[in-house]
Scaffold this motif. Structure first.
Motif, short mmCIF file in Angstrom:
data_model
loop_
_atom_site.label_atom_id
_atom_site.label_comp_id
_atom_site.label_asym_id
_atom_site.label_seq_id
_atom_site.Cartn_x
_atom_site.Cartn_y
_atom_site.Cartn_z
N LEU A 61 -5.86 -5.14 0.58
CA LEU A 61 -6.64 -4.39 1.57
C LEU A 61 -6.77 -5.18 2.87
CD1 LEU A 61 -8.45 -2.03 2.51
CD2 LEU A 61 -10.37 -3.16 1.37
N VAL A 130 4.10 3.92 2.15
CA VAL A 130 3.61 3.23 0.95
C VAL A 130 4.70 3.35 -0.11
CG1 VAL A 130 1.78 3.15 -0.80
CG2 VAL A 130 1.25 3.96 1.53
N LEU A 132 5.14 3.60 -3.13
CA LEU A 132 4.26 3.83 -4.28
C LEU A 132 5.00 3.73 -5.62
CD1 LEU A 132 1.20 4.60 -4.35
CD2 LEU A 132 1.94 6.92 -4.89
N GLN A 159 2.77 -2.29 -4.21
CA GLN A 159 3.36 -1.99 -5.52
C GLN A 159 4.87 -2.22 -5.54
OE1 GLN A 159 2.06 1.90 -6.83
NE2 GLN A 159 -0.07 1.50 -6.34
N SER A 180 -0.19 -6.87 -1.93
CA SER A 180 -1.33 -7.24 -2.76
C SER A 180 -0.79 -8.09 -3.91
CB SER A 180 -1.98 -5.99 -3.35
OG SER A 180 -2.81 -6.33 -4.45
C1 LIG Z 1 -0.81 1.13 -2.70
C2 LIG Z 1 -1.86 0.06 -2.62
N1 LIG Z 1 -2.28 -0.35 -1.42
C3 LIG Z 1 -3.21 -1.32 -1.29
C4 LIG Z 1 -3.78 -1.92 -2.39
C5 LIG Z 1 -4.87 -2.90 -2.18
O1 LIG Z 1 -4.66 -4.14 -2.75
P1 LIG Z 1 -5.88 -5.05 -3.20
O2 LIG Z 1 -6.47 -4.44 -4.43
O3 LIG Z 1 -5.25 -6.39 -3.43
O4 LIG Z 1 -6.86 -5.08 -2.07
C6 LIG Z 1 -3.34 -1.54 -3.67
C7 LIG Z 1 -3.85 -2.23 -4.88
O5 LIG Z 1 -4.73 -1.97 -5.53
C8 LIG Z 1 -2.38 -0.52 -3.79
O6 LIG Z 1 -1.96 -0.11 -4.99
#
Ligand SMILES: Cc1ncc(COP(=O)(O)O)c(C=O)c1O
Length: 367
Positions: A61, A130, A132, A159, A180
């Motif tokens: 995040l 993303v 995904l 991911q 992440s």
């Molecule tokens: C697509 C996606 N974006 C962002 C994040 C955020 O990562 P984090 O949990 O390390 O803040 C995640 C993970 O949970 C994610 O799956």
């Protein structure tokens, strides 16, 4: 038989001595935050992705939020984001005061590149693809549109560690690639961690300041920053896992290939995969079925744990009610939210476990 969606300590045990040596090295070093391990990891990860720079931060995040901030995107700006993403991608936009503009996903669960241009306005500043579930988005089309409209691209690679699009790693296309290292990720730490990769020296320098209270020199705060420093322990452990990432991803792909060739049930839609080499690293193996809740309960009754990624698309999340969206605004994302289910997928999954998941999927009947 009982099977979890994901089991993490098997990976640790597989390379236990290496992890323990790395942890001990940090414990003995007397330096615990932003030190030589972080720098070494940043260099190694940048090289792995094929970018010049990497900045370690606290989470995925933060990687996304700080990247949007560092690109100067904020109030009055719009950012295009897939309507089926995890909430974090959208939070990175709204936490900077910008407006998320949702775009429906394609059949591969990435942002539908053919719908992007229709969503662009004078206020649009960036696109956030993303990747995904571990599959690369349609990056040729996305980068062409970004060039045409002079938009920034911030890739959410939370991911997709190691996933490639036509030979280039995800994260190496945009102005910033955000990762992440949450423990369940393909490259998972042993706590929270994240990173941004970039080829842009200016962005790199700004991100380094932002993660450390907005200062280059201690106690001289030039911009309003945050505390999003990566610690030495996570960096040292991530270095070990990074050295094994390709093997770990190959194992996931092998499990996915077994599911794909052996699950044969007309009620279950298997993932669509672009025919490009190495474009999917199966962070999740996501199927779809109209009888999703029934199927999930059936698997649970047979000892198989599954998870829905994600049950509520961001435009319908309670926290975004003020954006004024309702059911029916993004029917494809909403349909996916109603139908998707992630099957067990983790390093160290045994043959009997894989066989059992396949068998149970094949025995599922809908009336
Ligand atoms: C697509 C996606 N974006 C962002 C994040 C955020 O990562 P984090 O949990 O390390 O803040 C995640 C993970 O949970 C994610 O799956």
């Amino acid at each position: 038989m009982k099977i979890d969606l994901s089991v993490l300590n098997i990976q640790y045990k597989l390379h236990q001595q290496e992890y323990e040596a790395a942890a001990l090295r940090v414990l003995c070093s007397g330096w615990y935050v932003l030190g030589p391990e972080v720098e070494a990891f940043e260099n190694e990860f940048a090289a792995y992705v094929g970018c010049k720079y990497c900045v370690g931060v606290n989470s995925g995040l933060d990687a996304l939020t700080l990247s949007i901030n560092a690109l100067g995107i904020g109030a009055g700006d719009e950012v295009l984001v897939p309507a089926n993403t995890y909430i974090a991608t959208v939070l990175a936009i709204t936490k900077n005061g910008a407006k998320p503009v949702f775009v429906e996903p394609d059949v591969y669960y990435g942002i539908d590149a053919d719908r992007i241009e229709a969503a662009i306005t004078k206020k649009t500043k960036a696109i956030m693809p993303v990747h995904l579930y571990g599959q690369a988005c349609d990056m040729d089309k996305i980068m062409n549109i970004a060039d045409k409209y002079n938009l920034r691209v911030v890739e959410d690679c939370a991911q997709s560690h190691g996933a490639k699009y036509k030979g280039t790693m995800t994260g190496a296309f945009g102005n910033a690639g955000c990762f992440s290292f949450y423990p369940t990720k393909n490259l998972g730490a042993f706590g929270d961690a994240g990173a941004v990769v970039t080829d842009d020296e200016g962005l790199y320098k700004k991100l380094k300041m932002l993660r450390n209270y907005g200062s280059k020199k201690k106690y001289y705060n030039q911009i309003e920053g945050v505390n999003s420093r990566l610690d030495e322990m996570q960096a040292a452990l991530l270095r070990v896992k990074l050295s094994h990432l390709d093997e770990l991803n190959a194992e996931r792909v092998a499990i996915a290939n077994r599911y794909t060739t052996e699950i044969k049930n007309p009620a279950i839609q298997l993932p669509f995969v672009r025919v490009i080499e190495n474009n999917h690293v199966y962070h999740q193996y996501v199927i779809r079925t109209k009888k999703r809740d029934e199927f999930q309960k059936y698997l649970a009754d047979n000892g198989i744990k599954t998870v829905i990624h994600y049950p509520i698309p961001p435009h319908l999340a309670e926290c975004y009610q003020h954006l004024g969206y309702g059911k029916g605004n993004f029917p494809i994302a909403e349909k996916y939210a109603d139908e998707v289910l992630s099957l067990p997928m983790f390093n160290g999954m045994t043959e009997p476990e894989i066989n059992y998941v396949i068998k149970c999927c094949n025995l599922f009947r809908v009336d």
